[in-house]
Scaffold this motif. Sequence first.
Motif, PDB file in Angstrom:
ATOM      1  N   LYS A   1       7.715  10.771 -19.141  1.00 52.45           N
ATOM      2  CA  LYS A   1       6.323  10.640 -18.713  1.00 52.45           C
ATOM      3  C   LYS A   1       6.295  10.050 -17.315  1.00 52.45           C
ATOM      4  O   LYS A   1       6.665   8.907 -17.104  1.00 52.45           O
ATOM      5  CB  LYS A   1       5.551   9.741 -19.670  1.00 52.45           C
ATOM      6  N   ARG A   2       5.848  10.819 -16.361  1.00 53.16           N
ATOM      7  CA  ARG A   2       5.862  10.394 -14.966  1.00 53.16           C
ATOM      8  C   ARG A   2       4.505  10.663 -14.345  1.00 53.16           C
ATOM      9  O   ARG A   2       3.985  11.774 -14.423  1.00 53.16           O
ATOM     10  CB  ARG A   2       6.949  11.147 -14.200  1.00 53.16           C
ATOM     11  N   THR A   3       3.916   9.655 -13.727  1.00 48.80           N
ATOM     12  CA  THR A   3       2.637   9.775 -13.051  1.00 48.80           C
ATOM     13  C   THR A   3       2.844   9.562 -11.568  1.00 48.80           C
ATOM     14  O   THR A   3       3.421   8.563 -11.161  1.00 48.80           O
ATOM     15  CB  THR A   3       1.632   8.730 -13.579  1.00 48.80           C
ATOM     16  N   VAL A   4       2.382  10.505 -10.741  1.00 45.01           N
ATOM     17  CA  VAL A   4       2.444  10.338  -9.299  1.00 45.01           C
ATOM     18  C   VAL A   4       1.199   9.576  -8.864  1.00 45.01           C
ATOM     19  O   VAL A   4       0.081   9.970  -9.175  1.00 45.01           O
ATOM     20  CB  VAL A   4       2.514  11.696  -8.580  1.00 45.01           C
ATOM     21  N   THR A   5       1.402   8.471  -8.164  1.00 49.60           N
ATOM     22  CA  THR A   5       0.298   7.605  -7.780  1.00 49.60           C
ATOM     23  C   THR A   5      -0.025   7.769  -6.308  1.00 49.60           C
ATOM     24  O   THR A   5       0.699   8.406  -5.560  1.00 49.60           O
ATOM     25  CB  THR A   5       0.642   6.133  -8.067  1.00 49.60           C
ATOM     26  N   THR A   6      -1.123   7.152  -5.886  1.00 53.08           N
ATOM     27  CA  THR A   6      -1.510   7.198  -4.482  1.00 53.08           C
ATOM     28  C   THR A   6      -0.564   6.345  -3.667  1.00 53.08           C
ATOM     29  O   THR A   6       0.071   5.444  -4.176  1.00 53.08           O
ATOM     30  CB  THR A   6      -2.937   6.676  -4.301  1.00 53.08           C
ATOM     31  N   GLY A   7      -0.480   6.630  -2.396  1.00 53.06           N
ATOM     32  CA  GLY A   7       0.305   5.729  -1.557  1.00 53.06           C
ATOM     33  C   GLY A   7       1.042   6.443  -0.463  1.00 53.06           C
ATOM     34  O   GLY A   7       1.109   7.655  -0.387  1.00 53.06           O
TER      35      GLY A   7
ATOM     36  N   GLY B   1      -1.226  -3.305   3.040  1.00 46.24           N
ATOM     37  CA  GLY B   1      -1.771  -2.056   2.513  1.00 46.24           C
ATOM     38  C   GLY B   1      -2.906  -2.265   1.524  1.00 46.24           C
ATOM     39  O   GLY B   1      -3.187  -3.380   1.070  1.00 46.24           O
ATOM     40  N   ARG B   2      -3.559  -1.165   1.167  1.00 51.67           N
ATOM     41  CA  ARG B   2      -4.675  -1.252   0.231  1.00 51.67           C
ATOM     42  C   ARG B   2      -4.166  -1.557  -1.177  1.00 51.67           C
ATOM     43  O   ARG B   2      -3.022  -1.268  -1.525  1.00 51.67           O
ATOM     44  CB  ARG B   2      -5.490   0.041   0.241  1.00 51.67           C
ATOM     45  N   LEU B   3      -5.052  -2.122  -1.990  1.00 52.69           N
ATOM     46  CA  LEU B   3      -4.700  -2.560  -3.330  1.00 52.69           C
ATOM     47  C   LEU B   3      -5.057  -1.464  -4.330  1.00 52.69           C
ATOM     48  O   LEU B   3      -6.173  -1.385  -4.826  1.00 52.69           O
ATOM     49  CB  LEU B   3      -5.426  -3.870  -3.656  1.00 52.69           C
ATOM     50  N   THR B   4      -4.082  -0.621  -4.614  1.00 48.39           N
ATOM     51  CA  THR B   4      -4.244   0.456  -5.587  1.00 48.39           C
ATOM     52  C   THR B   4      -3.842  -0.042  -6.969  1.00 48.39           C
ATOM     53  O   THR B   4      -3.344  -1.157  -7.134  1.00 48.39           O
ATOM     54  CB  THR B   4      -3.366   1.649  -5.215  1.00 48.39           C
ATOM     55  N   SER B   5      -4.020   0.818  -7.970  1.00 42.14           N
ATOM     56  CA  SER B   5      -3.650   0.455  -9.339  1.00 42.14           C
ATOM     57  C   SER B   5      -2.172   0.082  -9.427  1.00 42.14           C
ATOM     58  O   SER B   5      -1.807  -0.898 -10.096  1.00 42.14           O
ATOM     59  CB  SER B   5      -3.956   1.625 -10.285  1.00 42.14           C
ATOM     60  N   GLU B   6      -1.308   0.842  -8.744  1.00 44.82           N
ATOM     61  CA  GLU B   6       0.127   0.563  -8.835  1.00 44.82           C
ATOM     62  C   GLU B   6       0.487  -0.769  -8.197  1.00 44.82           C
ATOM     63  O   GLU B   6       1.321  -1.513  -8.717  1.00 44.82           O
ATOM     64  CB  GLU B   6       0.938   1.691  -8.190  1.00 44.82           C
ATOM     65  N   MET B   7      -0.143  -1.107  -7.092  1.00 43.90           N
ATOM     66  CA  MET B   7       0.140  -2.380  -6.448  1.00 43.90           C
ATOM     67  C   MET B   7      -0.256  -3.542  -7.352  1.00 43.90           C
ATOM     68  O   MET B   7       0.460  -4.542  -7.457  1.00 43.90           O
ATOM     69  CB  MET B   7      -0.588  -2.471  -5.110  1.00 43.90           C
TER      70      MET B   7
ATOM     71  N   ARG C   1      -4.868  -7.494   3.640  1.00 41.94           N
ATOM     72  CA  ARG C   1      -5.754  -7.421   4.808  1.00 41.94           C
ATOM     73  C   ARG C   1      -6.579  -6.140   4.759  1.00 41.94           C
ATOM     74  O   ARG C   1      -7.479  -5.947   5.574  1.00 41.94           O
ATOM     75  CB  ARG C   1      -4.937  -7.474   6.094  1.00 41.94           C
ATOM     76  N   SER C   2      -6.272  -5.249   3.800  1.00 43.71           N
ATOM     77  CA  SER C   2      -6.980  -3.978   3.663  1.00 43.71           C
ATOM     78  C   SER C   2      -7.937  -4.047   2.474  1.00 43.71           C
ATOM     79  O   SER C   2      -8.243  -5.116   1.965  1.00 43.71           O
ATOM     80  CB  SER C   2      -5.957  -2.848   3.508  1.00 43.71           C
ATOM     81  N   GLY C   3      -8.380  -2.870   2.024  1.00 39.84           N
ATOM     82  CA  GLY C   3      -9.330  -2.799   0.925  1.00 39.84           C
ATOM     83  C   GLY C   3      -8.657  -2.522  -0.402  1.00 39.84           C
ATOM     84  O   GLY C   3      -7.466  -2.782  -0.592  1.00 39.84           O
ATOM     85  N   LEU C   4      -9.404  -1.978  -1.339  1.00 36.73           N
ATOM     86  CA  LEU C   4      -8.893  -1.724  -2.678  1.00 36.73           C
ATOM     87  C   LEU C   4      -9.530  -0.470  -3.248  1.00 36.73           C
ATOM     88  O   LEU C   4     -10.510   0.055  -2.707  1.00 36.73           O
ATOM     89  CB  LEU C   4      -9.175  -2.914  -3.591  1.00 36.73           C
ATOM     90  N   THR C   5      -8.953   0.008  -4.331  1.00 40.63           N
ATOM     91  CA  THR C   5      -9.498   1.165  -5.028  1.00 40.63           C
ATOM     92  C   THR C   5     -10.196   0.709  -6.307  1.00 40.63           C
ATOM     93  O   THR C   5      -9.978  -0.410  -6.790  1.00 40.63           O
ATOM     94  CB  THR C   5      -8.395   2.165  -5.391  1.00 40.63           C
TER      95      THR C   5
ATOM     96  N   GLY D   1      -7.659  -0.047  -8.970  1.00 40.40           N
ATOM     97  CA  GLY D   1      -7.003  -1.316  -8.683  1.00 40.40           C
ATOM     98  C   GLY D   1      -7.874  -2.484  -9.106  1.00 40.40           C
ATOM     99  O   GLY D   1      -7.394  -3.461  -9.695  1.00 40.40           O
ATOM    100  N   TRP D   2      -9.169  -2.397  -8.817  1.00 37.52           N
ATOM    101  CA  TRP D   2     -10.123  -3.441  -9.200  1.00 37.52           C
ATOM    102  C   TRP D   2     -10.227  -3.569 -10.714  1.00 37.52           C
ATOM    103  O   TRP D   2     -10.224  -4.683 -11.263  1.00 37.52           O
ATOM    104  CB  TRP D   2     -11.483  -3.111  -8.596  1.00 37.52           C
ATOM    105  N   GLU D   3     -10.295  -2.433 -11.407  1.00 39.85           N
ATOM    106  CA  GLU D   3     -10.421  -2.461 -12.864  1.00 39.85           C
ATOM    107  C   GLU D   3      -9.194  -3.084 -13.523  1.00 39.85           C
ATOM    108  O   GLU D   3      -9.312  -3.875 -14.466  1.00 39.85           O
ATOM    109  CB  GLU D   3     -10.647  -1.041 -13.394  1.00 39.85           C
ATOM    110  N   ILE D   4      -8.011  -2.728 -13.036  1.00 35.66           N
ATOM    111  CA  ILE D   4      -6.782  -3.277 -13.633  1.00 35.66           C
ATOM    112  C   ILE D   4      -6.647  -4.757 -13.305  1.00 35.66           C
ATOM    113  O   ILE D   4      -6.202  -5.554 -14.142  1.00 35.66           O
ATOM    114  CB  ILE D   4      -5.558  -2.485 -13.152  1.00 35.66           C
ATOM    115  N   ALA D   5      -7.047  -5.165 -12.106  1.00 35.73           N
ATOM    116  CA  ALA D   5      -7.002  -6.580 -11.748  1.00 35.73           C
ATOM    117  C   ALA D   5      -7.884  -7.392 -12.688  1.00 35.73           C
ATOM    118  O   ALA D   5      -7.515  -8.502 -13.109  1.00 35.73           O
ATOM    119  CB  ALA D   5      -7.446  -6.770 -10.296  1.00 35.73           C
TER     120      ALA D   5
END
Length: 276
Positions: free
Chosen positions: A107-113, A210-216, A231-235, A238-242
């Motif tokens: 099971k492999r998911t390609v994430t943003t980045g 860098g931006r705060l994505t789910s993977e980060m 110093r950047s934004g978020l997705t 990313g916010w939901e998982i945080a």
Amino acid sequence: MSRLRPEITHASRPLTFMVPAVNEHGETLETEIAGEGPLTLYLDKREIVTLMTLGAAPEALAIGYLRNQRLLPDIESIASVQVDWETEAVAVTTRHGIKNIEKRLSKRTVTTGCGQGTVFGDLMEEIDHIKLPPDAELTEETLQALLENVRHYDSLYKKAGALHGCALAKGPEILYYVEDVGRHNAVDAIAGMMWLDGIDGHDKIFYTTGRLTSEMVIKAAQMGVPFLVSRSGLTRMGWEIAQKVGITMLGRAQGRHFLLFTGAERFRHAEIETTA
């Protein structure tokens, strides 16, 4: 009891290169640019992934990648990490093999980045079991001191650009600072360094350009770090998982400015002076 440490190479390579470029006045200038190259990761002779990397800390990058993908349980399970830039490969050998490796890789998911990240297995389900320290605390004074230290850090970005930087800090003190062509590589390299040095994340701050994505967010939580600053934004994910894992996440952190998105219970604002 002493910890088992893997045998590793130390195969960093030149991080920047000089190339000619023509400026707006038609002048040819020798210009420093960031290096980049493929590094194929093998785990017990099984090809796992090819990473595009600067090559500053390839052994730590390989270890951290396997850690954050939950393909290895601990640093003691690794016997050796060998990097060979002639073949553009890093070979990680374990002491006793990895159970259920086929299932984990299926099971492999390609994430943003930058240079697409990948998540193996059921990491989204595993985050339900991550417990971050509820009593950790970050003050605004400490945050501002850390941001000031990062601003003055002698980074390759200032010379060559085209890089993301990540740092692990205890209070305002920077313990590790890693730059790479992708922020995922930089965070994985720090995860590997933490394993190699036996560093726990419970009282640390993780900073990224860098931006705060789910993977980060997932990687920071897996490393046990309760504070994530960018110093950047978020997705949105990313916010939901945080929120789900209870991490304290701050974005747009530059100069005196920052935005606190999640985990406000751990953050202490500076007292605002008032005049009568």
